[in-house]
Write a protein that holds these residues in place. Structure first.
Motif, PDB file in Angstrom:
ATOM      1  N   GLN A 174     -16.444   8.161  19.830  1.00 53.74           N
ATOM      2  CA  GLN A 174     -16.865   7.902  21.201  1.00 53.74           C
ATOM      3  C   GLN A 174     -17.167   6.405  21.351  1.00 53.74           C
ATOM      4  O   GLN A 174     -17.760   5.810  20.457  1.00 53.74           O
ATOM      5  CB  GLN A 174     -18.112   8.723  21.558  1.00 53.74           C
ATOM      6  N   PRO A 175     -16.794   5.805  22.492  1.00 54.55           N
ATOM      7  CA  PRO A 175     -17.005   4.359  22.679  1.00 54.55           C
ATOM      8  C   PRO A 175     -18.440   4.055  23.088  1.00 54.55           C
ATOM      9  O   PRO A 175     -18.727   3.775  24.253  1.00 54.55           O
ATOM     10  CB  PRO A 175     -16.005   4.015  23.787  1.00 54.55           C
ATOM     11  N   ILE A 176     -19.348   4.083  22.117  1.00 51.72           N
ATOM     12  CA  ILE A 176     -20.774   3.973  22.417  1.00 51.72           C
ATOM     13  C   ILE A 176     -21.132   2.690  23.174  1.00 51.72           C
ATOM     14  O   ILE A 176     -21.813   2.755  24.206  1.00 51.72           O
ATOM     15  CB  ILE A 176     -21.609   4.096  21.119  1.00 51.72           C
ATOM     16  N   PRO A 177     -20.712   1.504  22.728  1.00 55.18           N
ATOM     17  CA  PRO A 177     -21.099   0.291  23.466  1.00 55.18           C
ATOM     18  C   PRO A 177     -20.613   0.298  24.908  1.00 55.18           C
ATOM     19  O   PRO A 177     -21.349  -0.087  25.828  1.00 55.18           O
ATOM     20  CB  PRO A 177     -20.450  -0.833  22.653  1.00 55.18           C
ATOM     21  N   GLU A 178     -19.378   0.743  25.127  1.00 55.49           N
ATOM     22  CA  GLU A 178     -18.836   0.777  26.481  1.00 55.49           C
ATOM     23  C   GLU A 178     -19.575   1.784  27.356  1.00 55.49           C
ATOM     24  O   GLU A 178     -19.831   1.522  28.546  1.00 55.49           O
ATOM     25  CB  GLU A 178     -17.345   1.118  26.433  1.00 55.49           C
ATOM     26  N   MET A 179     -19.922   2.937  26.789  1.00 51.77           N
ATOM     27  CA  MET A 179     -20.657   3.944  27.548  1.00 51.77           C
ATOM     28  C   MET A 179     -22.043   3.443  27.917  1.00 51.77           C
ATOM     29  O   MET A 179     -22.530   3.666  29.031  1.00 51.77           O
ATOM     30  CB  MET A 179     -20.746   5.247  26.739  1.00 51.77           C
ATOM     31  N   ALA A 180     -22.702   2.738  26.986  1.00 50.35           N
ATOM     32  CA  ALA A 180     -24.032   2.192  27.256  1.00 50.35           C
ATOM     33  C   ALA A 180     -23.972   1.150  28.367  1.00 50.35           C
ATOM     34  O   ALA A 180     -24.799   1.154  29.296  1.00 50.35           O
ATOM     35  CB  ALA A 180     -24.621   1.585  25.984  1.00 50.35           C
ATOM     36  N   ALA A 205     -30.028  -2.915  28.283  1.00 48.81           N
ATOM     37  CA  ALA A 205     -31.190  -2.903  29.170  1.00 48.81           C
ATOM     38  C   ALA A 205     -31.969  -4.202  29.057  1.00 48.81           C
ATOM     39  O   ALA A 205     -32.422  -4.758  30.072  1.00 48.81           O
ATOM     40  CB  ALA A 205     -32.086  -1.713  28.839  1.00 48.81           C
ATOM     41  N   ALA A 206     -32.127  -4.704  27.838  1.00 47.37           N
ATOM     42  CA  ALA A 206     -32.880  -5.944  27.627  1.00 47.37           C
ATOM     43  C   ALA A 206     -32.218  -7.125  28.326  1.00 47.37           C
ATOM     44  O   ALA A 206     -32.899  -8.021  28.832  1.00 47.37           O
ATOM     45  CB  ALA A 206     -33.029  -6.230  26.138  1.00 47.37           C
ATOM     46  N   GLU A 207     -30.892  -7.128  28.364  1.00 42.04           N
ATOM     47  CA  GLU A 207     -30.180  -8.207  29.046  1.00 42.04           C
ATOM     48  C   GLU A 207     -30.521  -8.247  30.532  1.00 42.04           C
ATOM     49  O   GLU A 207     -30.423  -9.300  31.163  1.00 42.04           O
ATOM     50  CB  GLU A 207     -28.673  -8.033  28.863  1.00 42.04           C
ATOM     51  N   ARG A 208     -30.926  -7.105  31.067  1.00 36.24           N
ATOM     52  CA  ARG A 208     -31.290  -7.016  32.480  1.00 36.24           C
ATOM     53  C   ARG A 208     -32.802  -7.078  32.691  1.00 36.24           C
ATOM     54  O   ARG A 208     -33.297  -6.801  33.782  1.00 36.24           O
ATOM     55  CB  ARG A 208     -30.742  -5.717  33.085  1.00 36.24           C
ATOM     56  N   GLY A 209     -33.542  -7.403  31.620  1.00 32.89           N
ATOM     57  CA  GLY A 209     -34.991  -7.517  31.730  1.00 32.89           C
ATOM     58  C   GLY A 209     -35.720  -6.204  31.720  1.00 32.89           C
ATOM     59  O   GLY A 209     -36.882  -6.136  32.137  1.00 32.89           O
ATOM     60  N   ASN A 210     -35.080  -5.150  31.225  1.00 36.50           N
ATOM     61  CA  ASN A 210     -35.697  -3.823  31.182  1.00 36.50           C
ATOM     62  C   ASN A 210     -36.065  -3.431  29.755  1.00 36.50           C
ATOM     63  O   ASN A 210     -35.473  -3.915  28.789  1.00 36.50           O
ATOM     64  CB  ASN A 210     -34.740  -2.773  31.752  1.00 36.50           C
ATOM     65  N   ILE A 211     -37.021  -2.533  29.648  1.00 34.73           N
ATOM     66  CA  ILE A 211     -37.392  -1.973  28.355  1.00 34.73           C
ATOM     67  C   ILE A 211     -36.908  -0.528  28.298  1.00 34.73           C
ATOM     68  O   ILE A 211     -36.886   0.181  29.313  1.00 34.73           O
ATOM     69  CB  ILE A 211     -38.927  -2.034  28.143  1.00 34.73           C
ATOM     70  N   LEU A 212     -36.473  -0.092  27.121  1.00 34.64           N
ATOM     71  CA  LEU A 212     -35.992   1.272  26.932  1.00 34.64           C
ATOM     72  C   LEU A 212     -37.102   2.135  26.357  1.00 34.64           C
ATOM     73  O   LEU A 212     -37.684   1.796  25.319  1.00 34.64           O
ATOM     74  CB  LEU A 212     -34.786   1.283  25.994  1.00 34.64           C
ATOM     75  N   ARG A 260     -21.711   0.801  30.730  1.00 31.11           N
ATOM     76  CA  ARG A 260     -21.379   1.419  32.021  1.00 31.11           C
ATOM     77  C   ARG A 260     -22.556   2.226  32.568  1.00 31.11           C
ATOM     78  O   ARG A 260     -22.811   2.220  33.780  1.00 31.11           O
ATOM     79  CB  ARG A 260     -20.155   2.317  31.866  1.00 31.11           C
ATOM     80  N   ALA A 261     -23.292   2.918  31.710  1.00 35.28           N
ATOM     81  CA  ALA A 261     -24.431   3.719  32.162  1.00 35.28           C
ATOM     82  C   ALA A 261     -25.494   2.842  32.807  1.00 35.28           C
ATOM     83  O   ALA A 261     -25.986   3.152  33.901  1.00 35.28           O
ATOM     84  CB  ALA A 261     -25.022   4.499  30.988  1.00 35.28           C
ATOM     85  N   ILE A 262     -25.868   1.746  32.159  1.00 37.29           N
ATOM     86  CA  ILE A 262     -26.894   0.863  32.712  1.00 37.29           C
ATOM     87  C   ILE A 262     -26.412   0.218  34.006  1.00 37.29           C
ATOM     88  O   ILE A 262     -27.172   0.096  34.976  1.00 37.29           O
ATOM     89  CB  ILE A 262     -27.288  -0.212  31.683  1.00 37.29           C
ATOM     90  N   ALA A 263     -25.144  -0.178  34.052  1.00 36.47           N
ATOM     91  CA  ALA A 263     -24.600  -0.782  35.273  1.00 36.47           C
ATOM     92  C   ALA A 263     -24.598   0.216  36.418  1.00 36.47           C
ATOM     93  O   ALA A 263     -24.941  -0.127  37.563  1.00 36.47           O
ATOM     94  CB  ALA A 263     -23.180  -1.295  35.017  1.00 36.47           C
ATOM     95  N   LEU A 264     -24.232   1.454  36.130  1.00 35.32           N
ATOM     96  CA  LEU A 264     -24.189   2.487  37.161  1.00 35.32           C
ATOM     97  C   LEU A 264     -25.588   2.780  37.700  1.00 35.32           C
ATOM     98  O   LEU A 264     -25.789   2.913  38.914  1.00 35.32           O
ATOM     99  CB  LEU A 264     -23.578   3.760  36.574  1.00 35.32           C
ATOM    100  N   LEU A 265     -26.565   2.827  36.808  1.00 38.35           N
ATOM    101  CA  LEU A 265     -27.936   3.092  37.229  1.00 38.35           C
ATOM    102  C   LEU A 265     -28.492   1.933  38.044  1.00 38.35           C
ATOM    103  O   LEU A 265     -29.185   2.129  39.042  1.00 38.35           O
ATOM    104  CB  LEU A 265     -28.819   3.336  36.005  1.00 38.35           C
ATOM    105  N   ALA A 266     -28.179   0.712  37.641  1.00 36.64           N
ATOM    106  CA  ALA A 266     -28.672  -0.462  38.355  1.00 36.64           C
ATOM    107  C   ALA A 266     -28.075  -0.565  39.748  1.00 36.64           C
ATOM    108  O   ALA A 266     -28.732  -1.022  40.690  1.00 36.64           O
ATOM    109  CB  ALA A 266     -28.357  -1.729  37.560  1.00 36.64           C
ATOM    110  N   ALA A 267     -26.829  -0.115  39.896  1.00 37.80           N
ATOM    111  CA  ALA A 267     -26.155  -0.193  41.192  1.00 37.80           C
ATOM    112  C   ALA A 267     -26.653   0.864  42.162  1.00 37.80           C
ATOM    113  O   ALA A 267     -26.466   0.733  43.374  1.00 37.80           O
ATOM    114  CB  ALA A 267     -24.645  -0.057  41.004  1.00 37.80           C
ATOM    115  N   GLY A 268     -27.285   1.910  41.627  1.00 37.64           N
ATOM    116  CA  GLY A 268     -27.814   2.956  42.498  1.00 37.64           C
ATOM    117  C   GLY A 268     -26.742   3.724  43.237  1.00 37.64           C
ATOM    118  O   GLY A 268     -26.945   4.177  44.371  1.00 37.64           O
ATOM    119  N   GLU A 269     -25.576   3.900  42.597  1.00 44.43           N
ATOM    120  CA  GLU A 269     -24.476   4.601  43.250  1.00 44.43           C
ATOM    121  C   GLU A 269     -24.776   6.096  43.376  1.00 44.43           C
ATOM    122  O   GLU A 269     -25.611   6.659  42.674  1.00 44.43           O
ATOM    123  CB  GLU A 269     -23.187   4.393  42.458  1.00 44.43           C
TER     124      GLU A 269
END
Length: 332
Positions: free
Chosen positions: A289-295, A86-93, A297-306
Motif C-alpha cells: 500500500q502506498p503509505i506516504p501518498e495515502m497520508a 501534519a507537522a508540515e501544516r503546523g498540526n499535532i497528531l 492525500r488524507a491530510i490534504a483532503l481533511l484540510a480542504a474540508g471537501e
C-alpha cells in the motif's frame, strides 16, 4: 511561569498589545513596540498558550488517528507518515489505539470529539464502523480502508478486492492447487473484500482447487497458532494467502517450527507491504500500500474540508522469494 500580563508589564504595554504581537493581529503594532514585547517575552521565557490561541480561531491544530493496533508495523509506519505531513501544516497528531476492540474505538471517538480535534483519520476494527459522532460534531473524517455507502465519511483506499485477487492469482500461476486464506475476524474492515478477491482468482484460474479459510486475529502470534495446527495435517495446503503481513510472519514462523521450507513446501504471501516484509526469511511477497501518498492525500483532503469522497489509489504486488521464483514488482 510567565504570563502575558508579566510581559506587558515589562514591555510597558497592555496585555492586548501582547496578544496582537503573538497572534499577528487583529490590530497592527508599531515595529518598536513589537520589538519591546518580543524582547520582554524572551527575557521572561514566555510561551503563549498554543491551545488558547488556536481555539480563538476555532481550531485546535490537532489531527486524530484511530488504529486497531499501533504495535502492528503497518500502523506504526502509517502514523509516522501522517505525523510528518501534519507537522508540515503546523498540526499535532493524536493517536488512539483501539486494541482491536469496537468498544475502545468508540471511546476514542468520544474522546476526540470532546477534545475538539480538527479532523480524524481512522482505520476501524469494523467493516461498517459507526462514525456518526464525528458527523454530528462537524469533524471531517477520512478512513483508510473501504467503506460502505451508508457511512458518512470519506475514504482513501486501494482496491482490496483487486489486490487480493492479484496476490492469489500470483500463487495460482505457480501451479499451486491447494490454497488457504488467512483472513481477519469476519467483521473486520476489508475482510469481505479479501475473501471476494481471493475467490475471484480461484474461480478464474483454478475452479477445482482445494481452498480453505481461517479467521485469525491481526497478530503474528495468533496466526502462528492457527498455522501450526493447519500445516501439521498431512493434507496441508500448498500455499497461503494472508490478509496482512503480520499474519504472514506468523505462518512463516509455523513453517520454520514444523521444518517446512518456504516456498518449496509452502508458499506464502502477505498484504500491506511494510518495510519489514523485505527482511523476513525468506523475503515476503506482499501487496504494497502506498503509505506516504495515502497520508499526504488524507491530510490534504481533511484540510480542504471537501464533501464526502471515495478515492482509490494504486497498489503494487512486491514479488519476492516466499512464493517461488524471485521477480519484480507488479503495479495495479
Amino acid at each position: 511561569m510567565a504570563t502575558a500580563k508579566d510581559v506587558a508589564a515589562r514591555a510597558g504595554t497592555s496585555t492586548a498589545v501582547v496578544s496582537y504581537v503573538f497572534n499577528n493581529g487583529p490590530r497592527g503594532v508599531a515595529p518598536e513596540t513589537r520589538e519591546r514585547v518580543l524582547r520582554a517575552a524572551a527575557e521572561l521565557s514566555y510561551r503563549p498558550n498554543a491551545l488558547a490561541r488556536a481555539l480563538s480561531f476555532g481550531r485546535t491544530l490537532s489531527v486524530g488517528l484511530i488504529v486497531p493496533d499501533i504495535a502492528n508495523r503497518f500502523f506504526g509506519e502509517l502514523a509516522r507518515a501522517l505525523e510528518e505531513v501534519a507537522a508540515e501544516r503546523g498540526n499535532i497528531l493524536l493517536i488512539g489505539d483501539s486494541s482491536q476492540r469496537v468498544e475502545r474505538e468508540h471511546e476514542h471517538i468520544a474522546a476526540f470529539v470532546e477534545r475538539r480535534v480538527d479532523s480524524v483519520v481512522v482505520v476501524s476494527v469494523s467493516d461498517d464502523p459507526d462514525l456518526s459522532a464525528f458527523a454530528d460534531a462537524g469533524i471531517p473524517v477520512v478512513a483508510l480502508h473501504p467503506l460502505s455507502e451508508s457511512v458518512n465519511a470519506s475514504s482513501i483506499s486501494i482496491d482490496y478486492r483487486a489486490a487480493a485477487a492479484s496476490a492469489t492469482r500470483h500463487l495460482l500461476e505457480h501451479g499451486y492447487r491447494s490454497i488457504a486464506l488467512f483472513n481477519g475476524p469476519t467483521e473486520s474492515a476489508g475482510s469481505r473484500q479479501h475473501r471476494d478477491g481471493f475467490m475471484d482468482a480461484v474461480r478464474d484460474l483454478a475452479p477445482g482447487a482445494a481452498v480453505e479459510e481461517h479467521s485469525t486475529q491481526i497478530a503474528r502470534a495468533h496466526a502462528a497458532q492457527v498455522a501450526l495446527d493447519m500445516l501439521a495435517r498431512p493434507s496441508r495446503p500448498r500455499a497461503v494467502y494472508c490478509a496482512t503481513d503480520e499474519q504472514a510472519y506468523g505462518v512463516l514462523f509455523a513453517c520454520h517450527r514444523l521444518g517446512l521450507r518456504v516456498p518449496d513446501d509452502v508458499a506464502v504471501t502477505g498484504f500491506d507491504g511494510t518495510e519489514h516484509s523485505a527482511y523476513s526469511y525468506p523475503p515476503l511477497t506482499t501487496v504494497r500500500q502506498p503509505i506516504p501518498e495515502m497520508a499526504e492525500r488524507a491530510i490534504a483532503l481533511l484540510a480542504a474540508g471537501e464533501e464526502r469522497v471515495r478515492e482509490t489509489v494504486d497498489f503494487t504486488l512486491a514479488v519476492r522469494e516466499s512464493c517461488g521464483r524471485h521477480g519484480t514488482d507488479v503495479a495495479s
